[in-house]
Design a protein around this motif. Sequence first.
Motif, PDB file in Angstrom:
ATOM      1  N   ILE A  22       0.842  -1.199   0.000  1.00  0.00           N
ATOM      2  CA  ILE A  22       0.000   0.000   0.000  1.00  0.00           C
ATOM      3  C   ILE A  22       0.880   1.253   0.000  1.00  0.00           C
ATOM      4  N   ARG A  23       2.063   1.153   0.606  1.00  0.00           N
ATOM      5  CA  ARG A  23       3.029   2.267   0.549  1.00  0.00           C
ATOM      6  C   ARG A  23       3.345   2.612  -0.896  1.00  0.00           C
ATOM      7  N   THR A  24       3.564   1.563  -1.690  1.00  0.00           N
ATOM      8  CA  THR A  24       3.910   1.765  -3.094  1.00  0.00           C
ATOM      9  C   THR A  24       2.725   2.315  -3.881  1.00  0.00           C
ATOM     10  N   LEU A  25       1.515   1.868  -3.530  1.00  0.00           N
ATOM     11  CA  LEU A  25       0.320   2.426  -4.159  1.00  0.00           C
ATOM     12  C   LEU A  25       0.249   3.936  -3.907  1.00  0.00           C
ATOM     13  N   CYS A  26       0.490   4.338  -2.660  1.00  0.00           N
ATOM     14  CA  CYS A  26       0.469   5.774  -2.315  1.00  0.00           C
ATOM     15  C   CYS A  26       1.534   6.529  -3.111  1.00  0.00           C
ATOM     16  N   HIS A  27       2.726   5.956  -3.183  1.00  0.00           N
ATOM     17  CA  HIS A  27       3.824   6.574  -3.947  1.00  0.00           C
ATOM     18  C   HIS A  27       3.441   6.707  -5.424  1.00  0.00           C
ATOM     19  N   ASP A  28       2.866   5.642  -5.993  1.00  0.00           N
ATOM     20  CA  ASP A  28       2.534   5.627  -7.414  1.00  0.00           C
ATOM     21  C   ASP A  28       1.408   6.612  -7.741  1.00  0.00           C
ATOM     22  N   ILE A  29       0.433   6.748  -6.827  1.00  0.00           N
ATOM     23  CA  ILE A  29      -0.648   7.722  -7.032  1.00  0.00           C
ATOM     24  C   ILE A  29      -0.063   9.137  -7.065  1.00  0.00           C
ATOM     25  N   GLY A  30       0.807   9.429  -6.073  1.00  0.00           N
ATOM     26  CA  GLY A  30       1.430  10.749  -6.013  1.00  0.00           C
ATOM     27  C   GLY A  30       2.262  11.055  -7.249  1.00  0.00           C
ATOM     28  N   GLU A  31       2.961  10.032  -7.723  1.00  0.00           N
ATOM     29  CA  GLU A  31       3.809  10.200  -8.911  1.00  0.00           C
ATOM     30  C   GLU A  31       2.950  10.470 -10.152  1.00  0.00           C
ATOM     31  N   LYS A  32       1.851   9.728 -10.257  1.00  0.00           N
ATOM     32  CA  LYS A  32       0.965   9.896 -11.408  1.00  0.00           C
ATOM     33  C   LYS A  32       0.292  11.274 -11.386  1.00  0.00           C
ATOM     34  N   LEU A  33       0.010  11.802 -10.185  1.00  0.00           N
ATOM     35  CA  LEU A  33      -0.596  13.126 -10.058  1.00  0.00           C
ATOM     36  C   LEU A  33       0.421  14.244 -10.281  1.00  0.00           C
ATOM     37  N   GLY A  34       1.712  13.881 -10.234  1.00  0.00           N
ATOM     38  CA  GLY A  34       2.766  14.855 -10.473  1.00  0.00           C
ATOM     39  C   GLY A  34       3.185  15.665  -9.262  1.00  0.00           C
ATOM     40  N   CYS A  35       2.657  15.297  -8.085  1.00  0.00           N
ATOM     41  CA  CYS A  35       3.011  16.044  -6.876  1.00  0.00           C
ATOM     42  C   CYS A  35       3.661  15.157  -5.815  1.00  0.00           C
ATOM     43  N   MET A  36       3.911  13.900  -6.169  1.00  0.00           N
ATOM     44  CA  MET A  36       4.496  12.909  -5.259  1.00  0.00           C
ATOM     45  C   MET A  36       3.547  12.618  -4.083  1.00  0.00           C
ATOM     46  N   GLY A  37       3.838  11.541  -3.379  1.00  0.00           N
ATOM     47  CA  GLY A  37       2.993  11.163  -2.252  1.00  0.00           C
ATOM     48  C   GLY A  37       3.638  10.040  -1.458  1.00  0.00           C
ATOM     49  N   CYS A  38       3.226   9.906  -0.209  1.00  0.00           N
ATOM     50  CA  CYS A  38       3.689   8.799   0.640  1.00  0.00           C
ATOM     51  C   CYS A  38       2.544   8.370   1.544  1.00  0.00           C
ATOM     52  N   MET A  39       2.718   7.258   2.218  1.00  0.00           N
ATOM     53  CA  MET A  39       1.681   6.749   3.112  1.00  0.00           C
ATOM     54  C   MET A  39       1.845   7.346   4.502  1.00  0.00           C
ATOM     55  N   GLU A  40       0.791   7.951   5.008  1.00  0.00           N
ATOM     56  CA  GLU A  40       0.806   8.564   6.345  1.00  0.00           C
ATOM     57  C   GLU A  40       0.514   7.531   7.424  1.00  0.00           C
ATOM     58  N   SER A  41      -0.441   6.631   7.164  1.00  0.00           N
ATOM     59  CA  SER A  41      -0.786   5.596   8.148  1.00  0.00           C
ATOM     60  C   SER A  41      -1.454   4.426   7.438  1.00  0.00           C
ATOM     61  N   LEU A  42      -1.454   3.265   8.116  1.00  0.00           N
ATOM     62  CA  LEU A  42      -2.040   2.053   7.522  1.00  0.00           C
ATOM     63  C   LEU A  42      -2.694   1.202   8.590  1.00  0.00           C
ATOM     64  N   LEU A  43      -3.927   0.775   8.294  1.00  0.00           N
ATOM     65  CA  LEU A  43      -4.691  -0.084   9.190  1.00  0.00           C
ATOM     66  C   LEU A  43      -5.269  -1.224   8.370  1.00  0.00           C
ATOM     67  N   ARG A  44      -4.894  -2.474   8.716  1.00  0.00           N
ATOM     68  CA  ARG A  44      -5.472  -3.630   8.003  1.00  0.00           C
ATOM     69  C   ARG A  44      -6.768  -4.016   8.704  1.00  0.00           C
ATOM     70  N   THR A  45      -7.859  -4.021   7.944  1.00  0.00           N
ATOM     71  CA  THR A  45      -9.175  -4.229   8.543  1.00  0.00           C
ATOM     72  C   THR A  45      -9.771  -5.608   8.291  1.00  0.00           C
ATOM     73  N   GLN A  46      -9.239  -6.345   7.292  1.00  0.00           N
ATOM     74  CA  GLN A  46      -9.827  -7.655   6.972  1.00  0.00           C
ATOM     75  C   GLN A  46      -8.810  -8.563   6.294  1.00  0.00           C
ATOM     76  N   VAL A  47      -8.762  -9.827   6.739  1.00  0.00           N
ATOM     77  CA  VAL A  47      -8.032 -10.893   6.042  1.00  0.00           C
ATOM     78  C   VAL A  47      -8.941 -12.116   6.057  1.00  0.00           C
ATOM     79  N   GLU A  48      -9.430 -12.495   4.863  1.00  0.00           N
ATOM     80  CA  GLU A  48     -10.354 -13.621   4.756  1.00  0.00           C
ATOM     81  C   GLU A  48     -11.547 -13.379   5.681  1.00  0.00           C
ATOM     82  N   ARG A  49     -11.865 -14.297   6.607  1.00  0.00           N
ATOM     83  CA  ARG A  49     -13.005 -14.097   7.501  1.00  0.00           C
ATOM     84  C   ARG A  49     -12.665 -13.241   8.718  1.00  0.00           C
TER      85      ARG A  49
END
Length: 298
Positions: free
Chosen positions: A171-198
């Motif tokens: 997800i860190r890389t997703l944040c980086h890639d979104i920022g790069e695509k928008l042209g203003c860069m980006g990083c992940m501020e926080s992460l919470l995993r809410t579900q794995v399978e059941r």
Amino acid sequence: MKNGIINVYKEKGYTSHDVVAKLRGILKQKKIGHTGTLDPDAEGVLPVCLGKGTKLCSLLTDKRKTYEAVLHLGIETDTQDISGKILKECPVEVTPSEVEACMAGFLGEQQQIPPMYSALKVQGKKLYELAREGIEIERQPRPVTFYEIKILSMELPFVRFSVTCSKGTYIRTLCHDIGEKLGCMGCMESLLRTQVERFSIEDSLKLSQIEALVQEEKIDEKIVSVEEMFSSYPAYLAQPQFDKMLQNGNPVPCKQNTLQERVRMYTSSGIFIGIYEWNASKQQYKPLTIFCTPQDFQ
């Protein structure tokens, strides 16, 4: 010894390895394994396999996962999250609708380049170990899938969103890639995993809660058994003449008309053996994963 899966809430500051080590002390057993690494700064659902359940570790690692993350636009760091060294700062001049359109473009199958600060191994060495030595190597993109990306709130430069994705996704890389695509860069501020399978965050337990339940002798109520993990498969009770074959881990012949591709296999007396798969050419159920031990037959 406890057997099954327990839904742990991994708190900030702990590594996934820390959680396993602490659980070994709390439950007083060695056979414990986790189902997929969460970064030390990340929080949330970490299913932990106990005893016979450790055979399920790889199965749960492969499952899709859901996260809540905060994207911080305008900053690029070496770790792709806010804990890293800032490499670049950019003005955030994008509009909310541009952010929405950009993020929607990441839905579906994508190619993602793993970050240097990750536990992936290259020639026997973890990437983050190389990164700490100041070494950056070329990484091959890997296929990942984003099943859902939903913006929960937006107060630029911050975007809080939920994402459901395939295994091996950063997800860190997703944040980086979104920022790069928008042209203003980006990083992940926080992460919470809410579900794995059941396993959902609502049912997860912090280590302190698990410790209290052990002292109250109520921990068994919170452990999902191996059988329960496969509750979607029908139960198959073998005939008594095949019990010895099952004890020895052998396939079992079957001539029933209504056959299921996979079943939960039991001896005639109801002892759970494991998951068996139908082999049409040989007209038998063959073992896929066996969970019983010799002690189960004593």
